[in-house]
Design an enzyme around this catalytic site. Sequence first.
Site, mmCIF file in Angstrom:
data_model
loop_
_atom_site.group_PDB
_atom_site.id
_atom_site.type_symbol
_atom_site.label_atom_id
_atom_site.label_comp_id
_atom_site.label_asym_id
_atom_site.label_seq_id
_atom_site.Cartn_x
_atom_site.Cartn_y
_atom_site.Cartn_z
ATOM 1 N N ASP A 497 0.802 -1.220 0.000
ATOM 2 C CA ASP A 497 0.000 0.000 0.000
ATOM 3 C C ASP A 497 0.835 1.269 0.000
ATOM 4 O O ASP A 497 0.319 2.352 -0.254
ATOM 5 C CB ASP A 497 -0.846 0.026 1.286
HETATM 6 C C1 GLC Z 1 -0.684 2.570 6.016
HETATM 7 C C2 GLC Z 1 0.159 1.431 6.485
HETATM 8 C C3 GLC Z 1 0.010 0.217 5.619
HETATM 9 C C4 GLC Z 1 -1.436 -0.103 5.472
HETATM 10 C C5 GLC Z 1 -2.228 1.122 5.032
HETATM 11 C C6 GLC Z 1 -3.681 0.784 5.001
HETATM 12 O O1 GLC Z 1 -0.262 3.010 4.797
HETATM 13 O O2 GLC Z 1 1.510 1.778 6.538
HETATM 14 O O3 GLC Z 1 0.686 -0.863 6.208
HETATM 15 O O4 GLC Z 1 -1.575 -1.096 4.514
HETATM 16 O O5 GLC Z 1 -2.016 2.187 5.892
HETATM 17 O O6 GLC Z 1 -4.485 1.850 4.686
HETATM 18 C C1 GLC Z 2 -1.627 -3.776 5.422
HETATM 19 C C2 GLC Z 2 -2.868 -3.733 4.574
HETATM 20 C C3 GLC Z 2 -2.702 -4.589 3.352
HETATM 21 C C4 GLC Z 2 -1.425 -4.249 2.642
HETATM 22 C C5 GLC Z 2 -0.242 -4.307 3.577
HETATM 23 C C6 GLC Z 2 1.045 -3.867 2.930
HETATM 24 O O1 GLC Z 2 -1.489 -5.056 5.973
HETATM 25 O O2 GLC Z 2 -3.988 -4.148 5.297
HETATM 26 O O3 GLC Z 2 -3.798 -4.420 2.487
HETATM 27 O O4 GLC Z 2 -1.288 -5.146 1.593
HETATM 28 O O5 GLC Z 2 -0.473 -3.479 4.676
HETATM 29 O O6 GLC Z 2 1.090 -2.507 2.682
#
Ligand code: GLC
Ligand code: GLC
Length: 827
Positions: A497
């Site tokens: 993400d």
């Molecule tokens: C933030 C976190 C990431 C997560 C995302 C979800 O970016 O660092 O881990 O997946 O929020 O919205």
């Molecule tokens: C968090 C989010 C997931 C994402 C991950 C890596 O676990 O929930 O959707 O893939 O972060 O950023």
Amino acid sequence: MSAYGHFDDASREYVITRPDTPLPWLNYLGQDDFFGLCTNTGGGYTFWRDAKLRRLTRYRYNNVPLDLGGRYLYVRDESGAEPVVWNPGWKPTKTALDSYECRVGLGYTSITGRKDGLQVTQRMFVPPEENTEIWQVRLANVGDRRITGRLFSFVEFAFYEAQNDATNLQRTLSIGEVQVQGSAIYHVTEFRERRDHYTLFACTDEVAGFDTSREAFVGVHEGLHEARVPSAGRATGSIARGWNPIGAHEVVIDLQPGEQRDLAFVLAYVEQPEPKFVEPTAAAPLGVNTSAGRAVLEHYQQPGAVDEAFARLRRYWADRLGAFQGSTPNEHATRMLNTWNQYQCMATFNLSRSASLFETGIGRGMGFRDSNQDLLGFVHMIPERARQRLLDIAATQLSDGTCYHQYQPLTKKGNADVGGDFYDDHLWLVLSTTAYVKETGDASILDEPCAYADVPLADAERPASTLLDHLELSLAYTLAKRGPHGLPLIGHADWNDCLNLNCFSTEPNESFQLAGDVEGSTAESVMIAGLFLGAAGEMERLYDHLGRTEDARRVRAGYDDMLAALESEAWDGEWYTRAFDAAGEPVGSHVNDEGRIYIESQGWAVLGGAGLSNGRARRALDSVAEHLSTDNGIVLQQPAYTRYHLELGEITSYPPGVKENAGIFCHNNSWIHLAHCMLGDGDQAFEYYLSVCPSAKQSQIDTYRLEPYVYAQTIDGKDSPTFGQAKNSWLTGTAAWTFVVLSQGILGIKPSYDGLTIDPCIPTIWDGYEVTRRFRGSTFHITVSNPEHVSTGVQRVRVDGETVDGTTIPVPASPRVVQVDVVLGAG
Ligand code: GLC
Ligand code: GLC
């Protein structure tokens, strides 16, 4: 065993032996609609179905301590010269206890505190299919003097809508209402207007008093640790009018040596059928009809009712977990498999990413990709509910193939604020659906009508879309939406993400993930290419199974095309690159000064079948070992980013070694474990697994800090001064993927279309193992022996004593017990 506790494997409990754990350690109560977060000192809150819209008890965000506020019992021992106030769970008074124990169990937490000869046990749980949390309390005089005093209960009510509750004080501090009848405290705020539900907090025993105003019970300037009523000694009978309503009971304690007394408190979410109101009385001037609540209390006042409810809870979990039980030579693997990993998978089914000590319950709903991956970990336990979940998720896909990134569990509607255009999302639906069909054999789900979020199902112009159409569209979308290197476009981000190649954000008040325009961007993701290969491979096998060879061939052509692009454009010499940014520059390549090698593309390229015939798979995994592996798990990339890279986004916003910036993101470690299993390397896979396994962290628990019984999302990487420290336990995709690693990768028990396939990849030192697996109604008792100490390679399979060909055991026509004996080795 650690300084804070140990596993009790026979009773499936983790036993915490001192209350001052490095961080509060959490458990969940509830399994259907009513849930509680409960820490080892009784902290946490409760809600019905939706942590945002039906919050029953209150939580103050970013509290210090993290779990302050909860289900507290205060003991006031009046038998000595001076009264002593203490809590069996230590908090909030933190009066020193003579002994403390917290048993974290499946759906319950049982806390026992002892002081000066009085022992108080508080066992908290939610019976299956009920909207009631029970605190089963036992008071025991284990000393040699008479004990007199008071026991006070305490919860603080929330006004249901948690965001409003926490922030809209000009309104909320004026609306609180309660009604009290005997030991039953009803929190009835807004019942008069728009609600037909209230919260009941009652004691099954006679009470000597109560309070419902926080000000009266705790005070205005006081904290929970110095609450007024337990210090003063007697409840005040306060009726809350506005401000902060609470529920508190006063129970008289008078116990002779050796004497004990059982009672219970019930905390229930109650929907009151009509009529909502009855004739007001002087005692109940609001006239709220509390008949439904009274029925709950009366039930639990019957002798044996609480024990019966607890027995039902035990049966519920024994049945769920009974779908997979095994015994391996490694105690960590065995206990995670049998109990904690499966239990955590159920938590992700129930709660997705909504409510934990790291998720506030007012933020994210269900993630599209998250929910699809979670399914891989619970489909074997609750296949019927998994079926509905799949259809719900699929219905938030749009007709162009993209998906709402998140959706709300109560409405099942996509979240328009977050929107879509995360170009990996749709592909996970292929993995979850095929996993479901392999588990259940139920291919009928593919033909279920399933609308797109933007197209009504009953559109006369076109035939209803089916789930299979969604899967086809998902593959077609990725095949079509490719960039200059023939690799899939990334959109706002892929699985990571925080790899935001289109955001170019310079504005602190915007979201990295939503900023920037993805239209017209050519940034590409190598990870999505690998994920596509994995998904297309699954589709091809599905079509083969369905006898649709033409479709299988068509899907295969797409696979080959993508594989060719990946191999020709994304091989960096020693590993696969991670992406191409919006300017077409490689990310995760030897040409970069930071972020030269990433984990995700190595994992997914290999899982997708890349590099198998040309040696690159092995080379890529060797590079992971060389550059990314540590004793605490595999870091996400190296070198960590030391400055903000405008063209890469949020990933470069974290301090080095934390989260996506070279932290150990346990979720993606599993892909490397599985890739090693694919290559037949059981020793390496298992060694890596242990490096992120919480049970194996007990020896370094003061560094690790979080629960040793559930996986965490991240562990700080080697670039962080707090290397080895875990964060964000419980609600993480790590749960599902590590269960896949252990059960399918290492033990090799793989559901397949034609039966249960046995294809182990174990550590060579193992002599063997046993598994009992429930599968499509039958029970498979599987014993595997490893006389030659190999990792892989099945020498012989016997089914019910008869030697059979191949490693896939067909499902019996009518359910029965099947005995499978497997010998590994070359023979
Ligand atoms: C933030 C976190 C990431 C997560 C995302 C979800 O970016 O660092 O881990 O997946 O929020 O919205
Ligand atoms: C968090 C989010 C997931 C994402 C991950 C890596 O676990 O929930 O959707 O893939 O972060 O950023």
